[in-house]
Motif scaffolding. Sequence first.
Motif, PDB file in Angstrom:
ATOM      1  N   ALA A 169      44.942  62.281  53.159  1.00 19.87           N
ATOM      2  CA  ALA A 169      45.139  63.379  54.114  1.00 19.87           C
ATOM      3  C   ALA A 169      45.514  64.679  53.422  1.00 19.87           C
ATOM      4  N   ASP A 170      45.938  64.604  52.170  1.00 17.40           N
ATOM      5  CA  ASP A 170      46.260  65.816  51.421  1.00 17.40           C
ATOM      6  C   ASP A 170      45.005  66.674  51.299  1.00 17.40           C
ATOM      7  N   GLY A 214      38.018  44.306  56.031  1.00 15.82           N
ATOM      8  CA  GLY A 214      38.959  43.691  56.959  1.00 15.82           C
ATOM      9  C   GLY A 214      39.752  42.575  56.331  1.00 15.82           C
ATOM     10  N   ASP A 215      39.071  41.708  55.575  1.00 13.09           N
ATOM     11  CA  ASP A 215      39.779  40.601  54.935  1.00 13.09           C
ATOM     12  C   ASP A 215      40.689  41.083  53.815  1.00 13.09           C
ATOM     13  N   LEU A 216      40.244  42.072  53.055  1.00 12.02           N
ATOM     14  CA  LEU A 216      41.105  42.613  52.003  1.00 12.02           C
ATOM     15  C   LEU A 216      42.334  43.287  52.609  1.00 12.02           C
ATOM     16  N   GLY A 217      42.128  44.018  53.691  1.00  5.65           N
ATOM     17  CA  GLY A 217      43.265  44.652  54.347  1.00  5.65           C
ATOM     18  C   GLY A 217      44.262  43.645  54.872  1.00  5.65           C
ATOM     19  N   ALA A 218      43.773  42.475  55.302  1.00  9.01           N
ATOM     20  CA  ALA A 218      44.655  41.432  55.834  1.00  9.01           C
ATOM     21  C   ALA A 218      45.381  40.666  54.740  1.00  9.01           C
ATOM     22  N   SER A 219      45.009  40.898  53.478  1.00  6.69           N
ATOM     23  CA  SER A 219      45.604  40.131  52.380  1.00  6.69           C
ATOM     24  C   SER A 219      47.052  40.530  52.095  1.00  6.69           C
ATOM     25  N   GLY A 220      47.451  41.735  52.514  1.00  8.37           N
ATOM     26  CA  GLY A 220      48.797  42.209  52.206  1.00  8.37           C
ATOM     27  C   GLY A 220      48.936  42.771  50.809  1.00  8.37           C
ATOM     28  N   ARG A 221      47.842  42.893  50.077  1.00  8.12           N
ATOM     29  CA  ARG A 221      47.907  43.361  48.684  1.00  8.12           C
ATOM     30  C   ARG A 221      47.430  44.792  48.491  1.00  8.12           C
ATOM     31  N   THR A 222      46.840  45.399  49.512  1.00  4.95           N
ATOM     32  CA  THR A 222      46.263  46.726  49.349  1.00  4.95           C
ATOM     33  C   THR A 222      47.302  47.825  49.538  1.00  4.95           C
ATOM     34  N   GLN A 223      47.075  48.948  48.880  1.00  7.58           N
ATOM     35  CA  GLN A 223      47.909  50.115  49.083  1.00  7.58           C
ATOM     36  C   GLN A 223      47.521  50.800  50.394  1.00  7.58           C
ATOM     37  N   ASP A 224      48.484  51.464  51.014  1.00  4.50           N
ATOM     38  CA  ASP A 224      48.218  52.302  52.182  1.00  4.50           C
ATOM     39  C   ASP A 224      47.996  53.725  51.676  1.00  4.50           C
ATOM     40  N   LEU A 225      46.751  54.182  51.736  1.00 11.69           N
ATOM     41  CA  LEU A 225      46.369  55.473  51.165  1.00 11.69           C
ATOM     42  C   LEU A 225      46.226  56.559  52.229  1.00 11.69           C
ATOM     43  N   THR A 226      46.675  56.276  53.439  1.00 10.40           N
ATOM     44  CA  THR A 226      46.441  57.192  54.552  1.00 10.40           C
ATOM     45  C   THR A 226      46.973  58.591  54.268  1.00 10.40           C
ATOM     46  N   ALA A 227      48.219  58.690  53.835  1.00 11.78           N
ATOM     47  CA  ALA A 227      48.806  60.001  53.552  1.00 11.78           C
ATOM     48  C   ALA A 227      48.174  60.626  52.310  1.00 11.78           C
ATOM     49  N   PHE A 228      47.809  59.798  51.357  1.00 15.20           N
ATOM     50  CA  PHE A 228      47.215  60.283  50.108  1.00 15.20           C
ATOM     51  C   PHE A 228      45.909  61.030  50.375  1.00 15.20           C
ATOM     52  N   ALA A 255      31.662  56.206  56.100  1.00  9.99           N
ATOM     53  CA  ALA A 255      32.315  55.691  54.895  1.00  9.99           C
ATOM     54  C   ALA A 255      33.831  55.734  55.045  1.00  9.99           C
ATOM     55  N   ARG A 256      34.337  56.796  55.644  1.00 10.97           N
ATOM     56  CA  ARG A 256      35.777  56.893  55.861  1.00 10.97           C
ATOM     57  C   ARG A 256      36.254  55.822  56.840  1.00 10.97           C
ATOM     58  N   ALA A 257      35.419  55.528  57.831  1.00 10.85           N
ATOM     59  CA  ALA A 257      35.790  54.496  58.799  1.00 10.85           C
ATOM     60  C   ALA A 257      35.842  53.126  58.151  1.00 10.85           C
ATOM     61  N   VAL A 258      34.896  52.835  57.272  1.00 12.88           N
ATOM     62  CA  VAL A 258      34.872  51.534  56.605  1.00 12.88           C
ATOM     63  C   VAL A 258      36.073  51.369  55.677  1.00 12.88           C
ATOM     64  N   ALA A 259      36.590  52.461  55.143  1.00 11.80           N
ATOM     65  CA  ALA A 259      37.757  52.396  54.257  1.00 11.80           C
ATOM     66  C   ALA A 259      39.062  52.242  55.030  1.00 11.80           C
ATOM     67  N   THR A 260      38.992  52.250  56.353  1.00  8.74           N
ATOM     68  CA  THR A 260      40.188  52.227  57.190  1.00  8.74           C
ATOM     69  C   THR A 260      40.284  50.909  57.946  1.00  8.74           C
ATOM     70  N   LYS A 278      44.884  52.092  58.703  1.00 11.41           N
ATOM     71  CA  LYS A 278      45.356  52.430  57.366  1.00 11.41           C
ATOM     72  C   LYS A 278      44.180  52.496  56.397  1.00 11.41           C
ATOM     73  N   VAL A 279      44.173  53.524  55.577  1.00 15.82           N
ATOM     74  CA  VAL A 279      43.141  53.657  54.550  1.00 15.82           C
ATOM     75  C   VAL A 279      43.528  52.771  53.377  1.00 15.82           C
ATOM     76  N   ILE A 280      42.652  51.808  53.023  1.00 18.67           N
ATOM     77  CA  ILE A 280      42.970  50.857  51.945  1.00 18.67           C
ATOM     78  C   ILE A 280      42.155  51.110  50.680  1.00 18.67           C
ATOM     79  N   GLY A 281      41.205  52.018  50.759  1.00 17.32           N
ATOM     80  CA  GLY A 281      40.364  52.276  49.595  1.00 17.32           C
ATOM     81  C   GLY A 281      39.657  53.607  49.748  1.00 17.32           C
ATOM     82  N   ILE A 282      38.917  53.959  48.720  1.00 12.47           N
ATOM     83  CA  ILE A 282      38.160  55.199  48.694  1.00 12.47           C
ATOM     84  C   ILE A 282      36.685  54.838  48.584  1.00 12.47           C
ATOM     85  N   PRO A 283      35.801  55.460  49.360  1.00 17.77           N
ATOM     86  CA  PRO A 283      34.382  55.150  49.234  1.00 17.77           C
ATOM     87  C   PRO A 283      33.899  55.250  47.790  1.00 17.77           C
TER      88      PRO A 283
END
Length: 439
Positions: free
Chosen positions: A132-133, A116-130, A145-150, A154-159
């Motif tokens: 979803a492929d 949550g704090d990393l997502g609020a930093s404004g520095r993470t990539q949005d991987l949602t579409a990535f 694990a997928r929920a924690v990455a969101t 927006k998905v900000i990381g990969i487990p």
Amino acid sequence: MTTYLRGRPIRLLAAASAAMLFLAACTGGPSDDGKDAAAGYDPAAAVELTWWTGQTSEAEQVAERLAADYHAAHPNVTIKTSPGAPTTEDLLTKLSAGFTGGSYPDISYAYGNWAGDLGASGRTQDLTAFVADPSFAWTEMPAAARAVATVDGKVIGIPALVDNLALIYNKKLFDAAGLEYPSDEWSWADFRSAARRLTDASTNTYGTAYSVSGNEDTTWHLWPLLWQNGGSILDGTKPAFNSEAGVAALETLRAMAVDDKSMYLDQTDEKYGPLFYGGHVGMLLSGPWALLDIKDAKLDYGVAALPGVNGDHQTVSGPDLWVLFDHDDANRAGASRAFVKWLTSAEVDAKWNLAVGNLPLRSVEQNTPEFAAYAKEYPGGQKFFDNLANAKQARPTMAGYEAMSRNVGDAIAKVLQGAATPKEALDEAARKSAAVLED
């Protein structure tokens, strides 16, 4: 404690310090403007990536070998690996300072409760579409694990790692007490009864143990009991853990600690594991990382699902992440995505997580020779893998979770040490947390 592909038990920054760091982190640098960070990515471009692995010792060496393997297959991509900080726990501080100074990695290991704090930093990539492929096979990874990455949709990381809590027990102590081994159908009343019978003050042996350090290791052990009793951590953005369900959950633990004195209370979160491995604690509520130390201790043990309430045996998973950061450079963003997709593929994950004693990231890995070897080397590993199905909910991914966790951890510690009732302590934690979650 040996450092593997995670640092357990989890130690967190003080809530106030974390809040100040992320307040500073949200100024300057790339911002979340809705643009795909990898738009225009040229897979043939020469790129240098910085990867903070969060690992030390053997796991860091494995990471270095994998980075070299990737470079050999993709000569245009150079990956600079390092632990990133002296310990995994220090990564959050290092990342925060890097955000402020404009020097931070392309990829970093992160505990899931930082999401949550990393997502609020404004520095993470949005991987949602990535993710979803279809080629990513996102749904092969556990739902928790997928929920924690969101974060905020927006998905900000990969487990990077998946786990869960289960009941690990010492067979020798159960045999000596004339007790049947725990089963997957146990209730908390069964657990409490066994804990009482296993406790022997003359040998300093306890039925079970719990961390009262007040950090996330204290807090997340309460969440399964809360969920099993029908409760929720939050109602929207407001604390809900002080409900009747939360009080019932904490009362279950209080009765063992205060009334029965069958629970060893660890002030540091570093002692209860070794006491179990050494035969002075009969039952441990822990995760698959414990199997490595149990193996070293040559303990005869078994693993069962967590005790349940009315047949509900929900557990909690503490997934960690590879968080990808935006540097306003499409080639770095695209290359970091390609690397992490490779790293978390079923084939490579077997060389990463399974190689260092962790559960596989993907469901399809259960059919691999590497998983068969893992389950043979770590009896109980199959049970933890199967127990992922009981991880039906995830910890919240919102800014302020760490501060709330600290408040709840302090409440639990007070109650288990007889200094407050469950209702008093949880209400106080909810009042403190409400202001933090509203900020």
